[in-house]
Design an enzyme around this catalytic site. Structure first.
Site, short mmCIF file in Angstrom:
data_model
loop_
_atom_site.label_atom_id
_atom_site.label_comp_id
_atom_site.label_asym_id
_atom_site.label_seq_id
_atom_site.Cartn_x
_atom_site.Cartn_y
_atom_site.Cartn_z
N TYR A 58 97.07 -49.69 32.57
CA TYR A 58 96.68 -48.33 32.21
C TYR A 58 95.17 -48.23 32.01
CZ TYR A 58 95.70 -44.33 29.21
OH TYR A 58 95.13 -43.20 28.67
N HIS B 265 86.40 -45.25 29.06
CA HIS B 265 86.88 -44.32 30.08
C HIS B 265 85.96 -43.11 30.11
CE1 HIS B 265 91.37 -45.73 30.33
NE2 HIS B 265 90.52 -46.58 30.86
N GLU C 231 85.57 -41.93 26.07
CA GLU C 231 86.75 -42.48 25.40
C GLU C 231 86.55 -43.98 25.25
OE1 GLU C 231 90.56 -39.61 26.45
OE2 GLU C 231 90.37 -41.55 27.46
N ASN D 83 88.68 -47.00 24.41
CA ASN D 83 90.05 -47.48 24.27
C ASN D 83 90.06 -48.90 23.76
OD1 ASN D 83 91.85 -45.34 25.97
ND2 ASN D 83 89.86 -45.60 26.93
#
Length: 356
Positions: A19, A100, A108, A110
């Site tokens: 992901y 991201h 972002e 993560n």
């Protein structure tokens, strides 16, 4: 900035890694490893013997990634790690940070954390809402205030209807449909409310009906909201200052509804701009006291979490470095170098064929 922890945490390490970074043949656009080793994190997740194998989440910003320096990103990440792992040394946990920027260029950060204390192999729980949410929220508020980031608690960002309750998935943005589609949607919502298949579907149907009533101007205050809900065949089980919980005859669990429309002080839309302005002024007026309260909450929470970690892992010492007796090896090599060297002639390859 908001801090969000994902519910998934079981299965192999390939799931979160794919992901975050994409597959081998299809790497994710806008993904960049900022800290950690993806292969090591994946292996640690795969070898973790506990049911909850990893904890993943994101620090999500409305600001563009280009507006942050690498130093600022490192500072935010390190302070977040400190908030989660206070009292632990860096070699006692593993964390992978992946940036991201594929959602409109906004930043972002993560993270993925194997749920294992690395020195002992004991279970490590990086985040438990009941014990950690208040401290993590205080961290979020401190960072937003310090860096001048978007404040999710600002009254200007408050939703009339909040879809993110009852574990609901993120909905698509609400666009006003055409009249024919609106009638079809209203009919579909009526059928869902009469015979719901899930709590999620029921709540979304209720929210759509309430948005429609809001647009028509039939909702003036909380009494009209309660009347509209009861008109759908729902029973109001609980009403707090910020939400209303309703029951459905065919559903076992109640549905919790959140948003300005469901709040105790909800007034007609004609007064909403005035109310928002008042709330905004009140919010800005107590900004300094909120900052002090957040710092105090974070500091107290850090003390409690540190004591918790020390109780669990305080007796686990770092492994001692291996004693390879380097001095003896060096002296042996030196003594060998001191031995007189005898040169021996290099043997020549033999040739048994005819000589020229």
């Amino acid at each position: 900035m908001i801090v969000k922890f994902f519910r998934r945490g079981q299965g192999s390490g390939a799931g979160p890694l794919n992901y975050l970074l994409g597959g081998k043949d299809t790497p994710r656009e806008g993904a960049k490893v900022l800290y950690g080793d993806p292969r090591l994190t994946e292996q640690l997740i795969n070898t973790t013997p506990f049911k909850q194998k990893y904890k993943a989440g994101v620090l999500s910003f409305t600001e563009d990634a280009e507006g942050f320096t690498d130093k600022q990103k490192r500072d935010i990440m390190q302070r977040f790690e400190e908030t989660l792992f206070v009292g632990l040394e860096p070699d006692q946990y593993d964390i992978l940070w992946v940036e991201h920027t594929d959602k409109g260029g906004r930043l972002e950060l993560n993270f993925v954390i194997p749920c294992q204390e690395l020195r002992s192999g004991k279970r490590l729980q990086p985040f438990y809402a009941g014990a950690d949410l208040v401290r993590v929220n205080a961290f979020k508020n401190i960072i937003n205030q310090e860096y001048g980031l978007t404040d999710p608690n600002d009254p200007e960002r408050k939703r009339l209807i909040n879809p993110y309750v009852n574990n609901a998935p993120r909905p698509t943005p609400y666009d006003r449909p055409s009249k024919s589609k609106e009638k079809e949607q209203e009919k579909e919502d009526n059928e869902i409310i009469a015979n719901p298949e899930s709590t999620f579907a029921l709540k979304e149907a209720i929210d759509r009906r309430m948005r429609h009533s809001l647009a028509e101007g039939s909702l003036n205050n909380r009494s009209s909201v309660r009347y509209a809900l009861e008109g759908m065949g729902l029973t109001i089980k609980r009403a707090t200052k910020s939400s209303i919980s309703v029951a459905h005859p065919k559903m076992k669990r109640n549905v919790r509804l959140k948003g300005t429309v469901y709040e105790e002080g909800f007034q007609a839309l004609a007064e909403s701009a005035h109310l928002v302005e008042e709330r905004q002024q009140d919010y800005e007026r107590v900004s300094e006291s909120r900052s002090y309260r957040d710092l105090r909450t974070w500091t107290k929470g850090m003390e409690i979490k540190k004591a918790y970690h020390q109780e669990l892992y305080g007796d686990i010492k770092a492994p001692e470095p291996l004693d390879l007796e380097i001095k003896d090896v060096v002296s042996m090599e030196q003594s060998q170098d001191a031995t007189p060297r005898v040169d021996t002639p290099t043997p020549q390859p033999s040739y048994n064929g005819p000589r020229p």
